[in-house]
Design a protein around this motif. Structure first.
Motif, short mmCIF file in Angstrom:
data_model
loop_
_atom_site.label_atom_id
_atom_site.label_comp_id
_atom_site.label_asym_id
_atom_site.label_seq_id
_atom_site.Cartn_x
_atom_site.Cartn_y
_atom_site.Cartn_z
N ILE A 149 -45.06 121.70 131.50
CA ILE A 149 -45.57 120.78 130.46
C ILE A 149 -44.89 119.42 130.57
O ILE A 149 -45.53 118.37 130.47
CB ILE A 149 -45.38 121.41 129.07
N LEU A 150 -43.56 119.43 130.78
CA LEU A 150 -42.83 118.16 130.92
C LEU A 150 -43.33 117.37 132.12
O LEU A 150 -43.47 116.14 132.07
CB LEU A 150 -41.33 118.44 131.06
N SER A 151 -43.61 118.06 133.23
CA SER A 151 -44.10 117.38 134.43
C SER A 151 -45.44 116.71 134.17
O SER A 151 -45.67 115.55 134.57
CB SER A 151 -44.23 118.38 135.58
N ILE A 152 -46.33 117.40 133.49
CA ILE A 152 -47.66 116.84 133.23
C ILE A 152 -47.55 115.65 132.26
O ILE A 152 -48.20 114.61 132.44
CB ILE A 152 -48.60 117.92 132.66
N LEU A 153 -46.67 115.79 131.26
CA LEU A 153 -46.45 114.68 130.33
C LEU A 153 -45.88 113.47 131.06
O LEU A 153 -46.23 112.32 130.76
CB LEU A 153 -45.53 115.11 129.19
N ALA A 154 -45.02 113.72 132.04
CA ALA A 154 -44.42 112.62 132.82
C ALA A 154 -45.50 111.88 133.60
O ALA A 154 -45.45 110.65 133.75
CB ALA A 154 -43.35 113.17 133.75
N VAL A 155 -46.48 112.60 134.11
CA VAL A 155 -47.58 111.96 134.85
C VAL A 155 -48.38 111.06 133.91
O VAL A 155 -48.68 109.89 134.23
CB VAL A 155 -48.49 113.03 135.50
N TYR A 156 -48.75 111.60 132.74
CA TYR A 156 -49.52 110.78 131.78
C TYR A 156 -48.70 109.56 131.34
O TYR A 156 -49.25 108.45 131.18
CB TYR A 156 -49.92 111.62 130.56
N ALA A 157 -47.39 109.74 131.15
CA ALA A 157 -46.54 108.60 130.77
C ALA A 157 -46.54 107.56 131.88
O ALA A 157 -46.59 106.33 131.62
CB ALA A 157 -45.12 109.09 130.49
N GLY A 158 -46.51 108.04 133.14
CA GLY A 158 -46.53 107.10 134.26
C GLY A 158 -47.84 106.34 134.34
O GLY A 158 -47.86 105.14 134.66
N VAL A 159 -48.95 106.98 134.03
CA VAL A 159 -50.27 106.31 134.04
C VAL A 159 -50.29 105.20 132.99
O VAL A 159 -50.75 104.08 133.24
CB VAL A 159 -51.39 107.34 133.79
N ILE A 160 -49.77 105.51 131.80
CA ILE A 160 -49.74 104.50 130.72
C ILE A 160 -48.86 103.33 131.15
O ILE A 160 -49.19 102.16 130.92
CB ILE A 160 -49.22 105.14 129.42
N LYS A 161 -47.75 103.63 131.81
CA LYS A 161 -46.84 102.56 132.24
C LYS A 161 -47.50 101.64 133.27
O LYS A 161 -47.28 100.43 133.28
CB LYS A 161 -45.55 103.18 132.82
N THR A 162 -48.33 102.22 134.17
CA THR A 162 -49.00 101.37 135.18
C THR A 162 -49.94 100.37 134.54
O THR A 162 -50.19 99.29 135.09
CB THR A 162 -49.79 102.23 136.19
N ALA A 163 -50.48 100.74 133.39
CA ALA A 163 -51.38 99.80 132.71
C ALA A 163 -50.59 98.63 132.13
O ALA A 163 -51.08 97.49 132.09
CB ALA A 163 -52.15 100.52 131.62
N LEU A 164 -49.38 98.92 131.67
CA LEU A 164 -48.56 97.87 131.04
C LEU A 164 -47.72 97.12 132.07
O LEU A 164 -47.65 95.89 132.05
CB LEU A 164 -47.64 98.52 129.98
N ASP A 165 -47.09 97.86 132.96
CA ASP A 165 -46.17 97.23 133.92
C ASP A 165 -46.24 98.02 135.23
O ASP A 165 -45.48 98.98 135.42
CB ASP A 165 -44.74 97.28 133.35
N PRO A 166 -47.16 97.65 136.13
CA PRO A 166 -47.30 98.41 137.38
C PRO A 166 -46.00 98.40 138.16
O PRO A 166 -45.36 97.36 138.30
CB PRO A 166 -48.40 97.66 138.13
N PRO A 167 -45.55 99.53 138.70
CA PRO A 167 -44.28 99.60 139.44
C PRO A 167 -44.43 98.93 140.80
O PRO A 167 -45.51 98.79 141.34
CB PRO A 167 -44.05 101.11 139.60
N VAL A 168 -43.29 98.47 141.33
CA VAL A 168 -43.29 97.89 142.68
C VAL A 168 -43.15 99.05 143.66
O VAL A 168 -42.12 99.70 143.74
CB VAL A 168 -42.11 96.90 142.84
N PHE A 169 -44.24 99.28 144.37
CA PHE A 169 -44.27 100.46 145.25
C PHE A 169 -45.00 100.09 146.53
O PHE A 169 -46.19 100.34 146.69
CB PHE A 169 -44.99 101.61 144.51
N PRO A 170 -44.30 99.39 147.45
CA PRO A 170 -44.98 98.83 148.63
C PRO A 170 -45.32 99.89 149.68
O PRO A 170 -44.58 100.85 149.88
CB PRO A 170 -43.98 97.82 149.16
#
Length: 1103
Positions: free
Chosen positions: A273-294
């Motif tokens: 459950i924590l892993s899936i929540l972490a994925v959804y949190a990461g999706v929300i973060k990309t909308a606000l502040d996309p990570p630098v991932f070259p």
């Protein structure tokens, strides 16, 4: 009054009597408590139960019924039987601790276990790759199909689970009790194999996470410096070694204590459950502040991250151009003038953002699929690329990220489907649920809804957030070896890596815990004999042997080593299991069985059929060859259980469909009589039983088996003399004897026993009412009555002739084997010989058909068929033979043909004498009204004189001797008795002192026959009593003797002789004469089958 009633009850088999020896059904609905008569009187006194007290053994009071229902055991039938057997073997054990009532509700008992089992290794390791390869649109279709299948299956499962008390054991018990032991065993084994291979898949996933993402340096077979097939082989060998180690460790944990596994289940669930929540949190973060991932690309090709340090060909340092690690990868030296790869020279290096975010619009690029061949470059759409068309597209494995397998739509389905399995987790815990009928439907459907929503949203979100080349990078080789889904997670990729590692470990342990218990349940049911050893375990019930077998099968999956290869295997087994769940629900609904009353109302047979069709389609979509293998395994198990005879009656749906199909077929048969092409002998075999209810003519059933070869209808019937009330147990014993003999002789059919006041009526009833509807017998087989001339067997031949008359009236064929004891058993083999057919009159072709059917059986297969027919003086025998050969050619029957010419001849003296003695015997039996003892003495006297007359030879000495004996024999009678004979037989006067008639040897030569003929014509040799003989009887006797003479000459050595059976006399006056004619006709022949047709054609020349 009460005392009288109870005394009577005890005398007739009360509670203390043994009855029929059958144990009562183990059920809460039967009060098995034994009470004495006095206790009973007190127990029901004053309760207004006096009218029913004699039936209290079998029909308990409602109050006691309800109290026993409250203590209903939730154990499955097989487990209860197994435990009872073990208790009986080991003696009485000390009393066990009271079992706690199950307390689990919907959330903890069904919903969360289903969530844990459904979410698993595929979501973390393959979901992003599937979206990259199949595109958002294709992946969404795959997810929707798979989730729809499990949802429809869950609906069907909910209906089955809420149809009565759900036993512990879950899905296997639901399927087996709905579809019967054969289907139950087959599906149970498939479910077991699926669960076992799921364990292997989880372990492989666990090792993949460990060796690629957590500690790559732990690899035993190093990957550095290896390319292509060598690198792949090294990776698989690492998986095999570590997989075997982890499997051994997990099996040891399960063996030591399952309670630890269950306690850790919540920890593993929390990781998921924590892993899936972490994925959804990461999706929300990309909308606000996309990570630098070259991600570094050369042209449009993705570069391996370990092949460069800076994503550039050259860099400027203090106004000096310096080459990078990437340059050294593609060029032969550090110098700017070095010789470099053409593609490297012609294309620019670009760095793109690996996770541009939800708002970037990357979804449009990832919408459609990008399927790759093995070894192809991962290329980004839309970027310019200057490549030489002649250069290989699969080179440079140490420079670029390459596709590791060839991908296509059906492969993605097979790899993805295991991620939606696990829907049975709740029903498998049904024994621990507080209210299984309420919890299973709600919890399972809610869990599937939740997981389906997560999967579908993940497909869209992955496509909307992550660059396509990153999605298609299965092992994260272009993103510094990171887990691709981990790159999206927040706050750290390690949340996903650690969470997915623990969740795969937990799922593997759960599989190794559940699979042995499932195998143990199947073993304890006893439907698959060779698995019974796996039903035993440790003292606490842990399935030790089953765990050992499970670990061994799991090792097969570990040896395969590729997660992508193992996933479709377990998909097959789970899909087959789900298919049969849907089939069970659809059958029960359509058959409307009275016991089908599910509490869950939101089901329909059409939904179940749709789910079944989806399962079958997905099986062949995933892998048609795996599907065929899985179905082959299930079919073999089904036939094995059927062959070994699963003696289980669970009131299953297949039994119901068999009844419906039988009713439909019988109604179709009623539409009209069968066409000649479809006619086959449907035989009613009439047998007699002795005083011990054993069959007196077992070879009748051997002949039936040889004639039928297991096809068509066979009814074996007998009658018991008496009344139904008094002789029911004898009839039951007779029925058991019939069934046992039918099983021994391998006769497939039905037994039927009737009780009648006399055997004649009983046989008549069998002939009349045997069969059902259109499935009735058209042929009757009855044995020739042996010793019919003896007075004690007088009634037997009367009954026999009545059977002949009844079959004639009913237009049934009749088969009468004579000397049945000399017929071969099913184990004998004739290596040579002939089956001779004497076709004297046409009876519809039965004589042609029966030898053909017999020769299909291995007993008669080597015998050749010969057909004889009789030509009269005015017939053209040569033309008859030609016509017969043509007829047999059109019938497609191979046989030798012979036409026997029978010339007219006068009646011999021997025939006169034989007819005279026959009529004398007949008249004496009919007209002498003596006491029984006197009648027996008189018949014996006449028999002695008959033997003396018939056996005389041509020698004068013998003639005088026999004459003297005959005279003495009759002279011994009292004078009044002789006078009585004379007065009652005026039409056939006898003279005890008369001269002996001329006699011949009944196997005499032609010369002897001529002499007899002359003697017959000579008026001086004609005895006075011959003149008054019945001319019809005389002609019949003459025909019988002439035919017997010809048949004996031609077919004496035949293995079997088939012969037209003459019809019985219309009036009953000549019954004894009729038997005598048949006796004379078959005299001196070993195996004779007398055949009467049923008045219709049974063989045709047309196709």
């Amino acid at each position: 009054m009460l005392n009288n009633m109870t005394d009577c009850e005890e005398a007739e088999g009360g509670p203390n009597s043994q009855g029929d020896g059958n144990p009562k059904e183990s059920s809460p609905f039967i009060n098995s408590s034994a009470a004495t008569d006095a206790e009973k009187s007190q127990q029901y006194d004053g309760k207004n139960m006096a009218l029913f007290e004699e039936e209290m053994d079998t029909s308990p009071m409602v109050s006691s019924l309800l109290s026993s229902l409250a203590n209903y055991s939730n154990l499955p039938t097989g487990s209860k039987e197994h435990e009872e057997a073990e208790n009986n073997e080991e003696g009485a054990r000390p009393s066990k601790k009271p079992v706690k009532a199950p307390q689990l509700g919907t959330l903890m008992g069904v919903y969360l276990p289903c969530i844990q089992n459904i979410f698993g290794v595929i979501l973390f390791l393959r979901m992003t790759w599937m979206v990259g390869i199949g595109g958002v649109f294709g992946s969404f279709i795959i997810v929707f199909m798979c989730c729809s299948t499990t949802m429809l299956t869950a609906i069907s499962m909910s209906a089955i689970a809420t149809n009565g008390v759900v036993p512990a054991g879950g899905s296997y018990y639901m399927i087996s009790r709905s579809l019967g032991p054969e289907f139950g065993g087959a599906v149970g084994i498939c479910f077991y194999l699926g669960t076992t291979f799921a364990g292997a898949m989880y372990i492989l996933g666990c090792i993949e996470i460990l060796l690629i993402y957590i500690v790559p340096q732990a690899a035993i077979f190093k990957l550095e410096g290896l390319e292509g097939a060598e690198a792949e082989a090294a990776l698989l060998n690492n998986m095999r070694v570590y997989g075997t180690i982890v499997l051994s460790f997990m099996a040891l944990v399960v063996f030591v204590g399952v309670k630890y596994v269950n306690k850790l289940a919540l920890v593993f669930l929390a990781c998921v459950i924590l892993s899936i929540l972490a994925v959804y949190a990461g999706v929300i973060k990309t909308a606000l502040d996309p990570p630098v991932f070259p991600v570094c690309l050369l042209g449009n090709r993705t570069l391996l991250s370990k092949g460069y340090d800076i994503c550039a060909k050259v860099i400027e340092i203090d106004n000096d151009t310096v080459t990078t690690k990437l340059w050294r990868t593609f060029c032969d030296s550090d110098s700017l003038n070095a010789t470099c790869d053409d593609y490297f020279t012609n294309n620019n290096v670009t760095e793109i953002q690996g996770i541009p975010g939800v708002t970037s619009g990357i979804l449009a690029e990832n919408l459609f699929g990008n399927y790759l061949e093995k070894g192809m470059f991962l290329e980004k759409r839309g970027l310019p690329s200057d490549a030489d068309p002649d250069s290989p597209t699969t080179s440079g494995s140490t420079r670029y990220v390459l596709a590791d397998i060839t991908s296509f739509f059906t492969l993605l389905v097979g790899i993805y489907f295991p991620s939606v399995t696990g829907i049975m987790a709740g029903s498998n815990r049904s024994g621990d649920l507080r209210d299984a009928q309420r919890s299973i439907p709600i919890g399972t459907i809610a869990a599937i809804t939740t997981t389906s929503t997560v999967y579908m949203s993940c497909v869209v979100l992955f496509g909307a957030c992550i660059e396509g080349v990153v999605l298609r990078d299965k092992f994260g080789e272009g993103v510094n070896g990171n887990l691709v889904i981990g790159t999206l997670a927040w706050p750290s990729p390690w949340v996903i890596v650690i969470g997915s590692f623990f969740s795969t470990c937990g799922a593997g342990l759960q599989s190794l815990t559940g699979a042995p218990r499932l195998l143990q349940a199947i073993s304890r049911d006893g439907i698959i004999p060779f698995l019974r050893v796996f039903g035993h375990g440790k003292a606490n019930g842990e399935p030790t042997w089953a765990l050992l077998l499970t670990a061994s099968i799991c090792e097969i999956g570990i040896i395969i080593a590729s997660l992508d290869a193992v996933a479709p295997i377990l998909s097959m087994f789970f899909l087959m299991c789900y298919m049969f769940v849907n089939l069970a629900c659809a059958l029960q609904t359509l058959l409307r069985t009275p016991n089908w009353r599910p509490r869950f109302k939101f089901y329909h047979w059409a939904l179940s059929f749709l789910g079944m069709s989806l399962c079958l389609s997905l099986m062949f979509i995933c892998s048609w060859y795996y599907a065929i293998v899985a179905m082959g395994i299930a079919s073999c198990i089904y036939k094995y259980i059927e062959f070994c005879g699963a003696e289980k009656e669970w009131g299953d749906g297949i039994r119901g469909i068999s009844l419906s199909a039988a009713r439909f077929a019988l109604m179709r048969l009623e539409e009209g009589p069968p066409h000649t092409k479809n006619w086959r002998p449907q035989i009613m075999v009439l047998v007699s039983v002795d005083a011990e209810q054993n069959i007196e003519q077992p070879r009748l059933l051997s002949l039936t088996n040889q004639l039928k070869a297991g096809k068509g209808l066979t009814i074996v019937g007998t009658s018991v003399q008496g009344t139904f009330l008094d002789n029911y147990t004898e009839a039951q014993r007779a029925d058991q004897s019939l069934r046992k003999l039918m099983e021994t002789e391998r006769v497939k059919g039905f037994s039927q026993v009737v009780i009648s006041s006399n055997l004649r009526d009983g046989t008549s009833h069998l002939v009349q009412v045997g069969g059902l509807g259109g499935l009735k017998h058209n042929t009757v087989m009855v044995s020739w009555p042996k010793n019919w001339k003896q007075p004690e067997y007088h009634q037997e031949f009367r009954n026999f002739i009545e059977v002949v008359r009844e079959t004639t009236i009913a237009s049934m064929a009749l088969l009468v084997p004579k000397n049945i004891h000399s017929y071969p058993s099913n184990g004998e083999r004739f290596t040579e010989g002939h089956i001779d057919v004497w076709w004297i009159v046409h009876d519809g072709g039965m004589l042609m058909l029966l030898p053909f059917l017999l020769r299909q059986h291995k007993v008669w297969r080597k015998c050749k068929m010969r057909i004889f027919t009789v030509a009269q003086m005015d017939d053209n025998s040569i033309q008859m033979k030609k016509d017969l050969i043509t007829f047999l050619y059109h019938l497609r029957i191979d046989a030798e043909v012979e036409v026997v010419e029978m010339h007219d001849s006068d009646v011999s003296a021997y025939t006169y004498e034989k007819t005279l003695i026959m009529e004398q015997r007949s008249q004496i039996l009919k007209q002498m009204h003596l006491t029984k003892n006197e009648m027996e003495r008189e018949i014996q006297s006449i028999t002695d004189s008959s033997r003396g007359s018939i056996r005389r030879k041509n020698q004068p000495g013998l003639r005088s001797q026999h004459s003297t004996e005959e005279g003495a024999s009759v002279a011994e009678k009292p004078e009044d008795e002789v006078q009585l004979i004379h007065s009652k037989n005026a039409s056939t006067p006898t003279s005890p002192t008369g001269p002996a008639p001329p006699t011949v040897d009944n196997k005499g030569s032609d010369k002897g026959q001529t002499a007899n003929a002359e003697a017959g014509k000579d008026p001086f040799n004609m005895k006075p009593e011959w003149e008054n003989l019945n001319q019809t009887d005389l002609r019949r006797m003459h025909t019988a003797m002439r035919l017997n003479e010809v048949i004996t000459k031609k077919s004496k050595e035949a293995k079997l002789l088939l012969l037209n059976m003459p019809g019985p006399p219309k009036n009953r006056v000549g019954d004894e004469n009729y038997m005598e004619f048949l006796e004379v006709l078959t005299e001196g022949l070993n195996r004779v089958l007398l055949v009467r047709g049923g008045g219709r054609e049974v063989i045709t020349i047309y196709s």
